[in-house]
Design an enzyme around this catalytic site. Structure first.
Site, mmCIF file in Angstrom:
data_model
loop_
_atom_site.group_PDB
_atom_site.id
_atom_site.type_symbol
_atom_site.label_atom_id
_atom_site.label_comp_id
_atom_site.label_asym_id
_atom_site.label_seq_id
_atom_site.Cartn_x
_atom_site.Cartn_y
_atom_site.Cartn_z
ATOM 1 N N GLY A 93 0.845 -1.190 0.000
ATOM 2 C CA GLY A 93 0.000 0.000 0.000
ATOM 3 C C GLY A 93 0.872 1.227 0.000
ATOM 4 C CB SER A 94 0.083 4.790 -0.544
ATOM 5 O OG SER A 94 -0.876 4.907 0.503
ATOM 6 C CD GLU A 111 1.879 -0.431 3.664
ATOM 7 O OE1 GLU A 111 1.253 -0.942 2.728
ATOM 8 O OE2 GLU A 111 1.392 0.451 4.389
ATOM 9 C CD GLU A 136 -4.598 -6.185 2.724
ATOM 10 O OE1 GLU A 136 -5.552 -6.861 2.299
ATOM 11 O OE2 GLU A 136 -4.432 -4.977 2.436
ATOM 12 C CG HIS A 160 -2.345 -0.181 3.247
ATOM 13 N ND1 HIS A 160 -1.382 0.804 3.220
ATOM 14 C CD2 HIS A 160 -3.468 0.388 2.743
ATOM 15 C CE1 HIS A 160 -1.901 1.912 2.726
ATOM 16 N NE2 HIS A 160 -3.164 1.689 2.429
ATOM 17 C CG HIS A 194 -16.342 -26.994 19.553
ATOM 18 N ND1 HIS A 194 -16.446 -25.613 19.548
ATOM 19 C CD2 HIS A 194 -16.897 -27.407 18.386
ATOM 20 C CE1 HIS A 194 -17.036 -25.212 18.435
ATOM 21 N NE2 HIS A 194 -17.333 -26.276 17.719
ATOM 22 N N GLY A 234 -9.570 -22.521 14.550
ATOM 23 C CA GLY A 234 -10.876 -22.828 13.984
ATOM 24 C C GLY A 234 -11.306 -21.829 12.933
#
Length: 537
Positions: free
Chosen positions: A35-36, A38, A57, A80, A287, A406
């Site tokens: 992105g800009s 970075e 991402e 980003h 769970h 999960g």
């Protein structure tokens, strides 16, 4: 040509100092989706580094996770600002649950703009990923960025390992800074001798020991040591609920199967033991709501885990906080126990006959017959996991990876990271990505990266045209027999076309036993990535 300040230069830039640090940490790969904010980090990109591009991402973080797990070193991720981190949060959560070491650098708008709430600015960048990073920082001064990176790496690598995040404003990278002096910080945690003595005495005195293992054993490269300990005590070995790696070879005579994430059933499986030893896992991950004791009546519980937070909530027994390899070394150094009888072997899975449509069990049985021994399987087919555990036994260390969280969307990109780590280590072994049709759609962009890098990955899609795990789980929530929860059917997905559209030249679909048996050998011996869609009922 890239040029940077030498170590003798009085004031390197932040960029120079950070990339030198990464070299010292053995990191030469950046996983990202640019992105800009970075762009300044990668101007004049070092020739000895490589940038692995992912098309979303969350895919980027999944690739880095697989790479870090397979290599044993922290992976470097670049995201980003703000929204990029938001897109990645699902797999950041998984990396946290996987205890995967990962340094995430995040772009930020220039410091001079931050008082004015700029477009693409991250208002509270250190809070956004919480609580699923071990540490997050936006340095107060640009020249402090290298020091923050050094701290981040060491925190990521210290047990319990996990992701960390450093937010870097775009105008920091060209500022003058300092070289960070190299230093070694041990990432391992040794057990307390007295605790190991008490555990060793309890093991030797026990009538029947049962061992429950989790991902921590394989993560600490201690599978062979665990095998020695189990054989010494003639202890059956069970896999902990939701374990994300294979910590014991599943064809070993002492292997006893997988524990369900249900309290009463765990107690039933462990019945007969007077000592339950849990290694590298919680005791226990549930769970389904349950009642009653956590271990069989009269059984003592001992746990060795590298995460003090996990040991703190274990409901009973004794816990030792230690790296698993060091704890197993210490246990193996103690005297051997008295002779015990050999427990009965775990029954092998019954053979499955072909059908139309194909059963998932038959497809897995056919895959098991032809796959090379030791090949890594990266799995995300929750609806088929119990069948995978029966019909596709794993061989031990570095043979199996999945998501401990999960959360879906991890394993398809993780297979890319595992293949990259194997290639860097000088191996070009094929990786099997065994993915459900629903799971694949969370991160299908990973196919593009695999195609661009020509990685030896076989993507096997088990297509049952539904979210099977949810439909199978519905009776727990009082759904009548045959009634499907809304939104759980997935008709009309065409994975051959999806693969071809992302650059895979080898993609096919099979629907019969004959076609499957013909396709599998070539699938696993081909060059580069390929995809096989298996239509199952």
């Amino acid at each position: 040509m890239h040029s940077h300040s030498s170590p003798d230069s009085p004031r390197p830039t932040v960029r120079d100092a950070v990339f030198r640090l990464f070299r010292e940490f053995g990191i030469d790969t950046v996983f990202g989706n640019p992105g800009s904010t970075e762009l300044a980090m990668f101007r004049d990109f070092p020739e000895d580094f490589r940038y692995v591009l992912g098309l979303q991402e969350s895919v980027v973080v999944g690739m880095a996770d697989g790479y870090a797990q397979a290599s044993g070193n922290a992976a470097l991720v670049n995201l980003h600002s703000a929204v990029g981190v938001g897109h990645a949060m699902g797999n950041i959560f998984t990396a946290f649950r996987n205890q995967t070491p990962m340094v995430i650098t995040v772009g930020q708008q220039a410091r001079s703009m931050l008082p004015f709430d700029p477009f693409l600015g991250s208002t509270q960048p250190t809070l956004l990923p919480q609580p699923y990073v071990k540490w997050a920082c936006e340095p107060a001064r640009g020249e402090d960025v290298p020091w923050a990176m050094a701290r981040a790496y060491r925190i990521a690598m210290q047990a319990p390992r996990g992701p960390v995040l450093v937010s870097v404003p775009a105008d920091d990278w060209d500022l003058p800074s300092e070289w960070v002096p190299p230093r070694h910080v041990s990432p391992s945690r040794a057990p307390v001798e007295g605790d190991i003595d008490r555990l060793a005495q309890a093991l030797d005195a026990a009538r029947c020991v049962k061992i429950v293992v989790g991902a921590g054993v394989d993560r600490d490269r201690a599978v062979e040591k665990l095998v020695s300990l189990a054989e010494r005590h003639q202890a059956q070995v069970y896999v902990a609920p939701m374990s994300a790696r294979c910590s014991f070879p599943e064809r070993h005579p002492l292997f006893a199967g997988f524990l369900p994430a249900i309290r009463e059933q765990i107690v039933e499986r462990l019945d007969g033991a007077d000592l339950v030893l849990v290694l590298g896992a919680p005791a226990f991950s549930y769970h389904v709501e349950g009642n009653g004791p956590h271990v069989p009546e009269g059984a003592a519980l001992w746990q060795v885990v590298d995460n003090p937070d996990v040991s703190a909530w274990t409901p009973l027994g004794n816990a030792i906080v230690s790296s698993l390899d060091l704890a197993l070394d210490a246990l193996l150094a103690r005297s051997a126990p008295p002779a015990r009888s050999v427990p009965a072997p775990f029954p092998s899975a019954p053979a499955v006959e072909p059908s139309l449509p194909l059963s998932t069990a038959y497809a897995l049985q056919a895959l098991d017959r032809v796959r090379p021994q030791g090949i890594a399987v990266v799995e995300e087919a929750p609806g088929a996991r119990s069948l995978i555990q029966r019909y596709l036994p794993m061989s031990g260390a570095n043979s199996f990876y999945t998501m401990a969280s999960g959360g879906l969307g991890y394993s398809m990109p993780a297979s890319v990271g595992v293949a990259l780590a194997q290639r860097k280590a000088g191996r070009n072994d094929r990786v099997i990505a065994l993915i459900g049709d629903g799971s694949s759609m969370y991160s299908i962009q990973a196919l593009w990266t695999a195609a661009q890098l020509q990685l030896p990955i076989s993507f096997i899609i088990l297509n049952n045209r539904r979210y099977a795990a949810l439909q199978d789980f519905a009776p727990v929530f009082a759904y009548p027999p045959g009634v499907k929860p809304e939104g759980t059917d997935l008709p009309d997905l065409d994975f051959v076309r999806l693969a071809q559209g992302q650059g895979l030249t080898q993609a096919s679909r099979v629907e019969t036993a004959e076609a499957l048996e013909q396709a599998l050998p070539g699938l696993l011996s081909a060059e580069g990535p390929n995809l096989l869609e298996i239509v199952v009922k």
